[in-house]
Enzyme design. Structure first.
Site, mmCIF file in Angstrom:
data_model
loop_
_atom_site.group_PDB
_atom_site.id
_atom_site.type_symbol
_atom_site.label_atom_id
_atom_site.label_comp_id
_atom_site.label_asym_id
_atom_site.label_seq_id
_atom_site.Cartn_x
_atom_site.Cartn_y
_atom_site.Cartn_z
ATOM 1 N N CYS A 142 -27.042 -53.778 -0.183
ATOM 2 C CA CYS A 142 -25.823 -53.742 -0.996
ATOM 3 C C CYS A 142 -24.653 -54.401 -0.274
ATOM 4 O O CYS A 142 -23.811 -55.049 -0.898
ATOM 5 C CB CYS A 142 -25.483 -52.309 -1.405
ATOM 6 S SG CYS A 142 -25.285 -51.154 -0.027
ATOM 7 N N HIS A 284 -23.099 -46.587 -0.264
ATOM 8 C CA HIS A 284 -23.268 -47.818 -1.031
ATOM 9 C C HIS A 284 -22.040 -48.697 -0.832
ATOM 10 O O HIS A 284 -20.927 -48.194 -0.653
ATOM 11 C CB HIS A 284 -23.429 -47.453 -2.511
ATOM 12 C CG HIS A 284 -23.909 -48.553 -3.388
ATOM 13 N ND1 HIS A 284 -25.016 -49.331 -3.103
ATOM 14 C CD2 HIS A 284 -23.431 -49.007 -4.586
ATOM 15 C CE1 HIS A 284 -25.201 -50.202 -4.086
ATOM 16 N NE2 HIS A 284 -24.253 -50.034 -4.984
ATOM 17 N N ASN A 304 -19.886 -52.804 -8.583
ATOM 18 C CA ASN A 304 -21.125 -52.313 -7.987
ATOM 19 C C ASN A 304 -22.119 -53.475 -7.916
ATOM 20 O O ASN A 304 -22.379 -54.118 -8.933
ATOM 21 C CB ASN A 304 -21.681 -51.182 -8.865
ATOM 22 C CG ASN A 304 -22.908 -50.514 -8.290
ATOM 23 O OD1 ASN A 304 -23.646 -51.099 -7.496
ATOM 24 N ND2 ASN A 304 -23.165 -49.285 -8.699
#
Length: 382
Positions: A142, A284, A304
Site C-alpha cells: 500500500c 494502511h 485509499n
C-alpha cells in the site's frame, strides 16, 4: 498553466511529438525524436516470434556505460533504442534473464505472461497518468502504490514520472527502460514485458499497463515484489520532509502552518500510513490530496490505494453532513466531482486521531537541471 502536463495530449505511436519529453535522453540522442526513424517505427508495430536473452546482447549493453547501483545494473546511456533495433533485426523480443520469474517473489511466481498475451489492445497510457489508474490487490505494498499515486498527483512529480518509461507506448520487442534518479545521477533500469498474473495489482482500464512496468522495475531494484514499500519518491527526484507529529496542543497551528501551506498554497500532495486506526484501515497507507475549510468546517481529502472508499464516518460520500453545505460550495471548494468518487473527505480532528502526522513532498534540489525543465510548478488538479 505555465507548463503543459504530458497528459494533455493523447499519445500516438507514430507521432513522437505527442510523447512525453525526456530531456535527459535527448542529451544522449535517444529521446523521442530518435524514435521517429523508420526502422524503429516498424519495430513498434511488429510481431516478433522468438525470444533473445538480455545476456546475449552484452555487446550493446557494454557501450551504454553500465554501473552497479545497490546490486542492480543500471546504464548511464539508455540502451532501449539500440536494443529495439537489434531485436527487430532478429524479429525477436527480449527475455530478461537477469531477473527471471523465480526471483520475483520468495518461491517464485508460476503464472506470468507477456503484455500481448493478456491485454487485447495494449496502450501504456489510455487517459494520461492518474492516481486512480492503478489499485492495490493482494500484495502488501500500500505504501508503494500510495507513493506512485502521490508522485502522479504532485505538480512537480507528474511529468518526471510520466517520462520515466521509454518507449512510452506498447513495444512488441518487449524491452523498456525506467529512469532511476539518485540525487544528481540518472541511471536506466531495463525490464522486459513478462509480468506476473497473480493479482498483485490491477489497472482500472484493462488495456493500460504503465503501472505494471513501474512495479516490475522497482521489484527488480529491491529484490522482489515482496519488498515493495513506501519511500520510493526519491528515485523520481522527489524528496519528503520529516514527519511533523500532531497532537491537541499543536493541531490548530499545524492546520494553518502545514496543511493550508502544503495542500492549498503549494498544491502538493503526500501520503501517510495509519497506526491502530478506528476510522480508517489499520496499518494502511493513504494518499493525502487536499485540505479545505468552509464556515468553520475543516476537511482533509484522502485516497485509499485499493481504489475504493471504505471510510463511512462524517463527510464520507453521500453522508448527511453534506446536506448542510451548499451545492456550489461542494463543487467549487471541495470539488466532490473529482477522481470519479474514489477519494473522500474526513474531518480534520478525525484525521488527527487516525493519522497524527504530516510531511511535505517537493522537487529535490539535486535533481539534474534537464529534468527540472519539465517539472511543473502549477496545480494539475484544477
Amino acid at each position: 498553466m505555465a507548463v503543459v502536463n504530458f497528459s494533455d495530449k493523447p499519445i500516438d505511436v507514430s507521432n513522437v511529438n505527442t510523447w512525453p519529453k525526456s530531456p535527459d535522453r535527448d542529451l544522449i540522442a535517444c529521446g523521442r525524436d530518435a524514435y521517429a526513424e523508420k526502422s524503429v517505427q516498424e519495430a513498434l508495430v511488429g510481431d516478433p516470434d522468438k525470444a533473445v536473452k538480455l545476456s546475449e546482447l552484452n555487446d550493446i549493453l557494454a557501450t551504454c556505460e553500465p554501473f552497479d547501483f545497490e546490486g542492480i545494473t543500471l546504464y548511464t546511456k539508455d540502451p532501449v533504442l539500440a536494443l529495439i533495433k537489434a531485436l527487430s533485426a532478429k524479429n525477436a523480443y527480449l527475455l530478461d534473464d537477469s531477473y527471471p520469474p523465480e526471483q520475483w517473489q520468495s518461491g517464485g511466481v508460476a503464472t506470468h505472461c507477456r503484455i500481448k498475451d493478456f491485454i487485447k489492445s495494449p496502450g501504456m497510457y489510455i487517459k494520461g497518468i492518474e492516481m486512480i489508474d492503478m489499485g492495490q490487490l493482494y500484495l502488501g505494498n500500500c505504501g508503494f502504490v500510495s507513493t506512485i499515486g502521490a508522485i502522479v498527483s504532485h505538480p512537480e512529480g507528474h511529468n518526471v514520472l510520466f517520462s520515466a518509461i521509454y518507449p512510452p507506448v506498447y513495444n512488441p520487442t518487449g524491452v523498456y527502460s525506467i529512469r532511476i534518479i539518485n540525487r544528481s545521477t540518472i541511471g536506466y533500469l531495463l525490464i522486459d514485458d513478462d509480468l506476473p498474473q497473480v493479482s498483485f495489482s490491477e489497472m482500472e482500464d484493462e488495456n493500460e499497463f504503465w503501472y505494471y512496468l513501474i512495479e516490475k522495475a522497482f521489484s527488480k531494484l529491491h529484490g522482489g515484489y515482496q519488498n515493495l514499500g513506501g519511500g520510493n519518491e526519491v528515485y523520481f527526484g522527489i524528496d519528503s520532509t520529516a514527519n511533523t507529529y500532531i497532537d491537541q496542543d499543536n493541531q490548530e497551528r499545524l492546520w494553518d502552518g502545514k496543511f493550508i501551506d502544503i495542500f492549498k498554497i503549494k498544491h502538493h500532495v503526500t501520503y501517510q500510513g495509519t497506526g491502530s486506526s478506528t476510522d480508517l484501515v489499520a496499518g494502511h497507507a493513504y494518499l493525502l490530496l487536499d485540505a479545505q475549510q468552509w464556515n468553520g468546517i475543516k476537511l482533509v481529502r484522502l485516497h485509499n490505494p485499493w481504489n475504493v472508499v471504505k471510510y463511512q464516518g462524517p463527510y464520507s460520500p453521500g453522508s448527511a453532513e453534506w446536506d448542510d453545505i451548499p451545492a456550489d460550495v461542494q463543487n467549487d471548494i471541495f470539488q466532490n466531482n473529482r477522481f470519479e468518487g474514489k477519494s473522500f473527505w474526513m474531518p480534520y480532528d478525525l484525521y488527527v486521531k487516525n493519522l497524527p502526522k504530516i510531511s511535505d513532498m517537493y522537487l529535490s534540489e539535486t535533481i539534474p537541471d534537464s529534468l527540472k525543465s519539465i517539472a511543473n510548478p502549477s496545480p494539475i488538479q484544477e
